[in-house]
Write a protein that holds these residues in place. Structure first.
Motif, short mmCIF file in Angstrom:
data_model
loop_
_atom_site.label_atom_id
_atom_site.label_comp_id
_atom_site.label_asym_id
_atom_site.label_seq_id
_atom_site.Cartn_x
_atom_site.Cartn_y
_atom_site.Cartn_z
N ALA A 251 -0.27 13.23 -7.62
CA ALA A 251 0.84 12.90 -6.73
C ALA A 251 0.82 11.43 -6.34
CB ALA A 251 0.78 13.78 -5.47
N ALA A 252 -0.38 10.89 -6.09
CA ALA A 252 -0.48 9.48 -5.69
C ALA A 252 -0.05 8.55 -6.82
CB ALA A 252 -1.91 9.18 -5.25
N LEU A 253 -0.47 8.83 -8.03
CA LEU A 253 -0.10 7.97 -9.15
C LEU A 253 1.40 8.03 -9.43
CD1 LEU A 253 -3.09 8.61 -11.60
CD2 LEU A 253 -2.70 6.65 -10.09
N GLU A 254 1.99 9.21 -9.29
CA GLU A 254 3.43 9.31 -9.49
C GLU A 254 4.19 8.58 -8.38
OE1 GLU A 254 6.99 12.65 -10.09
OE2 GLU A 254 4.90 13.27 -9.78
N ALA A 255 3.70 8.69 -7.15
CA ALA A 255 4.34 7.97 -6.05
C ALA A 255 4.27 6.47 -6.27
CB ALA A 255 3.68 8.35 -4.73
N ASN A 256 3.13 5.98 -6.73
CA ASN A 256 3.01 4.54 -7.01
C ASN A 256 3.88 4.12 -8.18
OD1 ASN A 256 1.09 2.32 -8.68
ND2 ASN A 256 1.43 1.91 -6.51
N ARG A 257 4.05 4.98 -9.17
CA ARG A 257 4.90 4.65 -10.31
C ARG A 257 6.37 4.54 -9.89
NH1 ARG A 257 8.10 7.48 -13.46
NH2 ARG A 257 7.46 9.44 -12.44
N LEU A 258 6.79 5.43 -8.98
CA LEU A 258 8.17 5.39 -8.54
C LEU A 258 8.46 4.19 -7.64
CD1 LEU A 258 8.71 9.18 -7.72
CD2 LEU A 258 9.62 7.93 -9.68
N ARG A 259 7.46 3.76 -6.89
CA ARG A 259 7.67 2.68 -5.92
C ARG A 259 6.40 1.83 -5.85
NH1 ARG A 259 9.67 4.16 0.20
NH2 ARG A 259 10.17 2.07 0.93
N PRO A 260 6.20 0.93 -6.81
CA PRO A 260 4.94 0.18 -6.87
C PRO A 260 4.70 -0.72 -5.67
CG PRO A 260 6.15 0.03 -8.94
CD PRO A 260 7.08 0.62 -7.94
N GLU A 261 5.77 -1.21 -5.01
CA GLU A 261 5.59 -2.14 -3.90
C GLU A 261 5.35 -1.43 -2.56
OE1 GLU A 261 9.79 -0.84 -3.95
OE2 GLU A 261 8.33 -1.48 -5.46
N PHE A 262 5.36 -0.10 -2.54
CA PHE A 262 5.17 0.66 -1.31
C PHE A 262 3.69 0.69 -0.97
CE2 PHE A 262 5.40 4.99 0.85
CZ PHE A 262 5.79 4.43 2.05
N GLY A 263 3.32 0.09 0.16
CA GLY A 263 1.92 -0.06 0.54
C GLY A 263 1.15 1.24 0.66
N PRO A 264 1.59 2.24 1.44
CA PRO A 264 0.84 3.49 1.57
C PRO A 264 0.62 4.20 0.24
CG PRO A 264 2.46 3.32 3.32
CD PRO A 264 2.72 2.18 2.40
N ALA A 265 1.63 4.19 -0.65
CA ALA A 265 1.45 4.81 -1.96
C ALA A 265 0.40 4.07 -2.78
CB ALA A 265 2.79 4.85 -2.71
N ALA A 266 0.42 2.74 -2.70
CA ALA A 266 -0.56 1.96 -3.44
C ALA A 266 -1.97 2.21 -2.90
CB ALA A 266 -0.22 0.47 -3.34
N VAL A 267 -2.10 2.35 -1.59
CA VAL A 267 -3.43 2.57 -0.99
C VAL A 267 -4.02 3.91 -1.43
CG1 VAL A 267 -4.60 2.98 1.20
CG2 VAL A 267 -3.07 1.03 0.97
N VAL A 268 -3.23 4.97 -1.34
CA VAL A 268 -3.78 6.29 -1.70
C VAL A 268 -4.01 6.37 -3.21
CG1 VAL A 268 -1.52 7.41 -1.95
CG2 VAL A 268 -3.48 8.77 -1.28
N ALA A 269 -3.15 5.72 -4.01
CA ALA A 269 -3.39 5.72 -5.45
C ALA A 269 -4.64 4.93 -5.81
CB ALA A 269 -2.17 5.12 -6.17
N ALA A 270 -4.86 3.79 -5.14
CA ALA A 270 -6.05 2.99 -5.39
C ALA A 270 -7.31 3.75 -4.96
CB ALA A 270 -5.95 1.67 -4.66
N LYS A 271 -7.25 4.46 -3.85
CA LYS A 271 -8.41 5.25 -3.43
C LYS A 271 -8.77 6.30 -4.49
CE LYS A 271 -7.95 4.89 1.61
NZ LYS A 271 -7.68 5.63 2.88
N ALA A 272 -7.74 6.95 -5.03
CA ALA A 272 -8.01 7.96 -6.06
C ALA A 272 -8.60 7.31 -7.32
CB ALA A 272 -6.72 8.70 -6.40
N LEU A 273 -8.10 6.14 -7.69
CA LEU A 273 -8.63 5.46 -8.88
C LEU A 273 -10.04 4.94 -8.64
CD1 LEU A 273 -5.42 3.50 -9.91
CD2 LEU A 273 -6.43 5.44 -11.11
N PHE A 274 -10.31 4.42 -7.44
CA PHE A 274 -11.68 3.96 -7.13
C PHE A 274 -12.66 5.13 -7.13
CE2 PHE A 274 -9.91 0.15 -4.56
CZ PHE A 274 -9.75 -0.55 -5.74
N ARG A 275 -12.17 6.28 -6.69
CA ARG A 275 -13.06 7.45 -6.68
C ARG A 275 -13.41 7.89 -8.09
NH1 ARG A 275 -11.89 12.93 -3.09
NH2 ARG A 275 -13.63 14.19 -3.87
N ASN A 276 -12.51 7.62 -9.04
CA ASN A 276 -12.79 7.90 -10.46
C ASN A 276 -13.42 6.72 -11.19
OD1 ASN A 276 -11.87 10.52 -10.33
ND2 ASN A 276 -9.83 10.04 -11.11
#
Length: 525
Positions: A251-276
């Motif tokens: 969900a986080a990666l799709e949210a960031n793909r739809l709106r890359p400049e949206f800060g909260p989406a970028a934060v949660v997507a980055a957290k998920a990527l850092f965790r991996n």
């Protein structure tokens, strides 16, 4: 027009036919009943045509006479219907204008001329007239009766929704909106209210399905739908991050793909990527959002995104982030915080002061106070920075409908509106100084003040444009003018103003700065 042309074509064809026969003379012989009839071909053609026309005219007359009762009844019925629709139209206009008496009168007239089962708008006019007359209970009953008619069901739900909103019954309003949204997702009022209700309940999948239905019916634009989906997917990822990480990551990666400049989406997507352990891709996601809108949460996650980094490595990542958005207060503050952790106090102070110059605000002065305490431990200067922080404008935060939050939320806690939080500076504190000279009102000038001494009270006039000076001993002697007046030696010694007594660790306040700050304040007392 087409019919006229068709008739002209028929007449033209008949004319050509008769002209053709006239050019070719001949006879036609008919034997009937023992008699032989001989006529010319032209006469025979005219006779046949006349017979056909007579038969058609006779058939039309017979049909008109046979259908005359029905035709007359239909004429009067159409006239009655036209009068009814005219009354209905006048009543609807009167209801829109707020004329309750005319709306009620025209409703009764329309109900007599038109059957209500044939024209559902009569029920609407009846309900509108009841609302204008203040009969809200009767109007609600009429709206509830509309629910039984499939053609009027949406109209009844709309009326009940508005009545529930008027009474402040939010649950009932959203119930009716949900029923309307299930029947017709293209209705904006129903879809928006249902979307807010599902978001508050945490039904992210249901809210996403509703947004998809709005997009498929072209009720909202593609960009608006993507923004709403990004908000809902971000909220879904945040809620599932601890319980279902895989679903949250998708969900986080799709949210960031739809709106890359949206800060909260970028934060949660980055957290998920850092965790991996995908540091490179997570950093790229944060860099894109940082270039669009620098935020402290993005900077903190970016600097600490790689586990096990030394403080100098984190400082290097902060400098890289600063290079992406130069001459911005958040960039300088990010470097200053990383430098403070690395105990590079000179760099930390320089960057924090640069941020304060670009945008004097609370966070910059609080960081300067932390740097001062960590570097020198001078409590006087620390208090000086803290005093500036108290008077400075507030830092940007997430604001929605007057509510200030340090964390982003998908909907407003006041109205429930989706995507209501904006990253901006909150409203200033009450009594905050007005910085713009052209907007600052004239100071209140008080003609005189009273200086109280031991036994006497002396009124000293004050000019608003003249700076007040410290009173010397000679002035006090003139004011006292009594047996306790100081001698001339003491007067000569006290002509120069005494230096104020300060604590050893208190650097005091710069007189120029204090004077400028005093001139900016309102003189109320």
């Amino acid at each position: 027009m087409i019919r006229i042309l068709f008739y002209l074509a028929i007449v033209f064809a008949l004319g050509l036919g008769f002209a053709w026969l006239a050019d070719r003379p001949g006879d036609m012989v008919v034997t009937f009943g023992g008699y032989q009839y001989q006529v010319s071909l032209m006469v025979a053609a005219v006779a046949v045509t006349a017979i056909v026309a007579a038969v058609m005219l006779s058939w039309w007359l017979a049909k008109a006479l046979w259908n005359s009762p029905y035709t007359i009844a239909r004429h009067f019925r159409a006239r009655r219907r036209d009068r009814g629709y005219q009354a209905l139209s006048t009543g609807m206009i009167a209801a829109g204008a707020g004329d309750a008496a005319l709306a009620r009168r025209k409703n009764k007239e329309a109900a007599k001329l038109i059957r209500s089962d044939q024209e559902p708008l009569i029920h609407l006019l009846d309900a509108q007239a009841a609302l204008l007359e203040g009969d809200h209970d009767g109007a609600r009953q009429k709206f509830e009766a509309m629910l039984d008619d499939p053609e009027m069901r949406l109209l009844g739900l709309r009326g009940l929704y508005l009545e529930a909103e008027r009474l402040g019954d939010r649950a009932a309003a959203r119930h009716y909106a949900g029923r309307a949204a299930d029947l017709a997702p293209q209705l904006g009022w129903a879809a928006d209210s249902t979307l807010e209700e599902r978001a508050e309940r945490g039904d992210w999948d249901g809210a996403l399905a509703l947004v998809d239905a709005q997009k498929s019916t072209r009720q909202i634009e593609r960009e608006t739908a993507n923004n709403k989906r990004s908000v809902l997917l971000t909220a879904k990822a945040m809620s599932l991050y601890d319980s279902d990480f895989n679903a949250a990551r998708v969900a986080a990666l799709e949210a960031n793909r739809l709106r890359p400049e949206f800060g909260p989406a970028a934060v949660v997507a980055a957290k998920a990527l850092f965790r991996n352990n995908d540091v490179r891709k997570g950093s790229k996601v944060l860099e894109v959002a940082w270039q669009a809108e620098p935020q402290p949460e993005i900077a903190d996650l970016y600097v600490h995104g790689r586990p096990g980094d030394a403080v100098l490595d984190r400082l290097a990542r902060a400098k890289k982030l600063q290079s992406l958005r130069q001459n911005h207060p958040e960039s300088s503050l990010a470097v200053a915080r990383a430098a403070l952790d690395a105990q590079d106090y000179a760099l930390a102070r320089a960057e924090a002061e640069a941020a304060a110059r670009m945008q004097p605000r609370e966070g910059a002065y609080l960081l300067l106070a932390d740097i001062e305490e960590a570097e020198t431990g001078n409590q006087g200067k620390v208090r000086q920075w803290l005093a500036k922080a108290v008077r400075a404008p507030r830092d940007p935060a997430w604001v929605a409908d007057g509510v200030v939050s340090e964390r982003w939320a998908p909907f407003s806690p006041v109205t429930g509106r989706l995507d209501a939080f904006e990253w901006r500076a909150p409203e200033e504190r009450l009594g905050h100084l007005i910085e713009q000279d052209d907007e600052r009102p004239e100071p209140v000038v008080i003609p005189s003040i009273s200086v109280a001494h031991t036994d006497d009270i002396v009124d000293v006039p004050v000019d608003s444009d003249v700076e007040a000076k410290p009173q010397t001993s000679a002035d006090r002697a003139v004011a006292n003018d009594g047996p306790f007046a100081p001698d001339s030696a003491e007067t000569a010694e006290d002509d120069e103003p005494a230096e104020p007594v300060r604590l050893p660790d208190d650097p005091g306040v710069d007189p120029d700065e204090a004077r400028a700050d005093t001139q900016r304040r309102f003189r109320l007392f």
